[in-house]
Design a protein around this motif. Structure first.
Motif, short mmCIF file in Angstrom:
data_model
loop_
_atom_site.label_atom_id
_atom_site.label_comp_id
_atom_site.label_asym_id
_atom_site.label_seq_id
_atom_site.Cartn_x
_atom_site.Cartn_y
_atom_site.Cartn_z
N VAL A 195 0.86 -1.19 0.00
CA VAL A 195 0.00 0.00 0.00
C VAL A 195 0.90 1.25 0.00
O VAL A 195 1.79 1.36 0.84
CB VAL A 195 -0.92 0.03 1.24
CG1 VAL A 195 -1.77 1.30 1.26
CG2 VAL A 195 -1.80 -1.20 1.29
N PRO A 196 0.69 2.19 -0.91
CA PRO A 196 1.48 3.43 -0.89
C PRO A 196 1.28 4.18 0.43
O PRO A 196 0.19 4.17 1.00
CB PRO A 196 0.91 4.23 -2.07
CG PRO A 196 0.24 3.22 -2.95
CD PRO A 196 -0.27 2.15 -2.04
N ASP A 197 2.34 4.83 0.89
CA ASP A 197 2.26 5.57 2.16
C ASP A 197 1.09 6.55 2.19
O ASP A 197 0.43 6.71 3.22
CB ASP A 197 3.56 6.34 2.41
CG ASP A 197 4.73 5.40 2.70
OD1 ASP A 197 4.49 4.19 2.83
OD2 ASP A 197 5.87 5.89 2.80
N SER A 198 0.84 7.21 1.06
CA SER A 198 -0.21 8.23 1.00
C SER A 198 -1.61 7.64 1.17
O SER A 198 -2.56 8.38 1.42
CB SER A 198 -0.13 8.98 -0.33
OG SER A 198 -0.32 8.08 -1.42
N LYS A 199 -1.76 6.32 1.03
CA LYS A 199 -3.07 5.68 1.12
C LYS A 199 -3.29 4.92 2.43
O LYS A 199 -4.33 4.30 2.63
CB LYS A 199 -3.27 4.72 -0.06
CG LYS A 199 -3.40 5.39 -1.42
CD LYS A 199 -3.71 4.37 -2.51
CE LYS A 199 -3.80 5.03 -3.87
NZ LYS A 199 -5.01 5.87 -3.99
N PHE A 200 -2.31 4.96 3.34
CA PHE A 200 -2.43 4.20 4.58
C PHE A 200 -3.72 4.52 5.33
O PHE A 200 -4.48 3.63 5.71
CB PHE A 200 -1.23 4.49 5.50
CG PHE A 200 -0.03 3.61 5.24
CD1 PHE A 200 0.13 2.98 4.02
CD2 PHE A 200 0.94 3.40 6.22
CE1 PHE A 200 1.23 2.17 3.76
CE2 PHE A 200 2.03 2.60 5.98
CZ PHE A 200 2.19 1.99 4.76
N ARG A 201 -3.98 5.82 5.56
CA ARG A 201 -5.13 6.19 6.39
C ARG A 201 -6.45 5.90 5.70
O ARG A 201 -7.40 5.46 6.33
CB ARG A 201 -5.05 7.67 6.78
CG ARG A 201 -3.90 8.02 7.72
CD ARG A 201 -4.16 7.59 9.17
NE ARG A 201 -4.03 6.17 9.42
CZ ARG A 201 -2.89 5.57 9.73
NH1 ARG A 201 -1.79 6.25 9.82
NH2 ARG A 201 -2.86 4.27 9.95
N THR A 202 -6.53 6.14 4.41
CA THR A 202 -7.80 5.89 3.71
C THR A 202 -8.08 4.39 3.60
O THR A 202 -9.23 3.97 3.70
CB THR A 202 -7.80 6.57 2.33
OG1 THR A 202 -9.10 6.43 1.76
CG2 THR A 202 -6.79 5.96 1.38
N ILE A 203 -7.04 3.57 3.42
CA ILE A 203 -7.23 2.12 3.39
C ILE A 203 -7.57 1.62 4.79
O ILE A 203 -8.39 0.71 4.96
CB ILE A 203 -5.97 1.42 2.85
CG1 ILE A 203 -5.72 1.83 1.38
CG2 ILE A 203 -6.11 -0.10 2.95
CD1 ILE A 203 -6.88 1.54 0.45
N CYS A 204 -6.98 2.25 5.80
CA CYS A 204 -7.30 1.91 7.19
C CYS A 204 -8.79 2.14 7.46
O CYS A 204 -9.45 1.33 8.11
CB CYS A 204 -6.45 2.77 8.11
SG CYS A 204 -6.56 2.35 9.85
N SER A 205 -9.32 3.22 6.92
CA SER A 205 -10.74 3.53 7.09
C SER A 205 -11.61 2.47 6.42
O SER A 205 -12.68 2.12 6.94
CB SER A 205 -11.04 4.91 6.50
OG SER A 205 -12.39 5.24 6.66
N SER A 206 -11.17 1.96 5.29
CA SER A 206 -11.93 0.90 4.61
C SER A 206 -11.93 -0.39 5.43
O SER A 206 -12.97 -1.04 5.61
CB SER A 206 -11.34 0.63 3.22
OG SER A 206 -11.48 1.74 2.38
N VAL A 207 -10.77 -0.76 5.96
CA VAL A 207 -10.65 -1.98 6.77
C VAL A 207 -11.56 -1.89 7.99
O VAL A 207 -12.15 -2.89 8.43
CB VAL A 207 -9.18 -2.20 7.20
CG1 VAL A 207 -9.07 -3.31 8.24
CG2 VAL A 207 -8.32 -2.55 5.99
#
Length: 449
Positions: free
Chosen positions: A166-178
């Motif tokens: 996962v690209p660093d810039s997408k960590f938080r948004t992917i975290c929100s999906s999980v």
């Protein structure tokens, strides 16, 4: 001192002027001009080192940038002077700001009925374990049903995202999906990651292999041996702390209530370490009850970097805390009582002292005093000659479980009539045995269900 007192008086008078203009609904320009004068006076006054006031005010800039995709839950408003303010159901950010403003580095805070926080530099996982112990004690005492506390660590999540690609810039948004996995299926979460957030399908599949795992300390030990995850520094630190945490939870006697769940993400951006969330295992099934649709009933975690965001020098104060979902718990209780056609008790009174005939006020006062002296929560109606029906109806409306009824015949026989409000069953009890009988009947553990 005299100069400071004079300035304080000017601040007070200017504050009254601002409030008066707001009440008169003066123009925004006029109010802003007077507010500016007030702020200038306060700046001249400076802080009063001798006073410590625990005040949590929340201007808009305090909240922005702390909640990730949950920022939509911030509500903006303006007062009559045009000042932009914000509301959110969370008190963690204002608490962190308070610590920074007052240069506090060590405090334990309890916010009535809702929040508990521990701030300070301590050895790993000791305050975290205490927070989980408190959460379990609260939920157990409420008796709202069996529950499970899911735990995870943001460092484990970030390490997992990193090794999955996962690209660093997408960590938080992917975290929100999980974080939505407790509400929707993995396929739906994957579709959001790939279709809406542009994550590569192979990366999403690798995440799925991890986030669908849950267990206890054995899963922690298993992941410590994972050939990829164990090579990530952040994940390794998080797993090491979770192993310590489970040791303390075992000593506290609550390890059976805790599950290490890799799908737990907690969408708030300020979490930095251990995170946790309590959920009801299943809807309690009792005769006459309807299924209840509620989510988590408590949550929290570690937020070591939040205070530093408000400190001018960026000094960090490690913090961990929890919040109880009071509104959701109320909804569970209210729906259950409605299903059982029960009323919410509006008083802690255990027994009402009533009379069956007129001119028995003195006897009622004498008996209620005896019950008070024995530690029984008793009351009586503030009327000389209340009707018996009115006294019984008062008990039903207020949820008072017992009534003791004094009558002329009972006084002659040396007994008191004890009535159960729910069943309407009445028994005669000798006066000298009354206290013991009431205590026996009211000694059952309290339950809000």
């Amino acid at each position: 001192m005299a100069e400071r007192a004079a300035l304080e008086e000017l601040v007070r008078l200017q504050g009254e002027r601002v409030r008066g203009l707001k009440q008169q609904k003066a123009s925004a320009e006029q109010i802003e001009e007077e507010v500016a004068k007030l702020l200038k006076l306060k700046a001249q006054l400076g802080p009063d080192e001798g006073k410590q006031k625990f005040v949590l005010k929340t201007p808009k800039e305090t909240l922005t940038g702390k909640y990730g995709e949950d920022s939509k839950l911030i509500y903006d408003l303006k007062d009559q002077g045009g000042e932009l303010l914000s509301l959110r159901y969370d008190l963690t950010v204002p608490f962190a700001r308070y610590l920074a403003m007052n240069k506090l580095t060590n405090i334990k805070r309890y916010h009535i009925a809702k929040d508990f926080d521990i701030a300070g530099q301590f050895d790993p996982m000791i305050p975290d374990a205490e927070c989980l112990k408190i959460m379990c004690e609260i939920l157990s005492s409420l008796q709202i049903g069996d529950f499970l506390v899911k735990v995870n660590d943001r460092r484990i999540l970030d390490g997992m995202f990193a090794i999955c690609g996962v690209p660093d810039s997408k960590f938080r948004t992917i975290c929100s999906s999980v974080d939505k996995l407790d509400k929707v299926s993995w396929e739906e979460v994957k579709n959001e990651m790939v279709g809406e957030k542009g994550l590569a399908p192979k990366v999403a599949d690798r995440i799925g292999d991890y986030v669908q795992q849950h267990g206890g300390v054995s899963l922690v030990e298993q992941l410590l041996q994972d050939p990829e995850l164990s090579q990530n520094k952040q994940a390794l630190e998080g797993l090491g702390d979770l192993k310590i945490l489970f040791e303390y939870l075992t000593l506290f006697g609550i390890a059976d209530k805790i599950s290490f769940d890799l799908s737990l993400a907690r969408g708030l951006d300020y979490y930095t370490g251990v995170i946790y969330e309590a959920v009801l295992l299943q809807t309690p099934v009792r005769a006459g009850e309807e299924p209840l649709g509620v989510g988590s009933v408590a949550a929290g975690g570690r937020y070591d970097g939040l205070v530093g965001m408000f400190d001018p020098k960026g000094r960090k104060v490690p913090c961990v805390g929890l919040s109880i979902g009071v509104e959701r718990i109320f909804s569970i209780v209210e729906q259950r009582l409605e299903a059982l056609e029960e009323k919410v008790r509006t008083t802690e009174t255990q027994v009402l002292v009533a009379s069956a005939q007129k001119k028995l006020l003195e006897e009622r006062l004498r008996l209620v005093s005896e019950l008070w002296d024995a530690g029984i929560k008793a009351e009586l109606l503030y009327k000389k000659n209340p009707k018996l029906l009115n006294q019984l109806q008062y008990c039903e409306e207020a949820g008072i479980p017992l009534v003791v009824i004094i009558g002329e015949q009972e006084l002659k026989d040396g007994v008191i009539k004890l009535r159960s409000v729910a069943s309407r069953e009445e028994v005669d009890v000798r006066r000298e045995d009354l206290v013991e009988e009431i205590k026996r009947r009211t000694s059952q553990p309290f339950c809000i269900c």
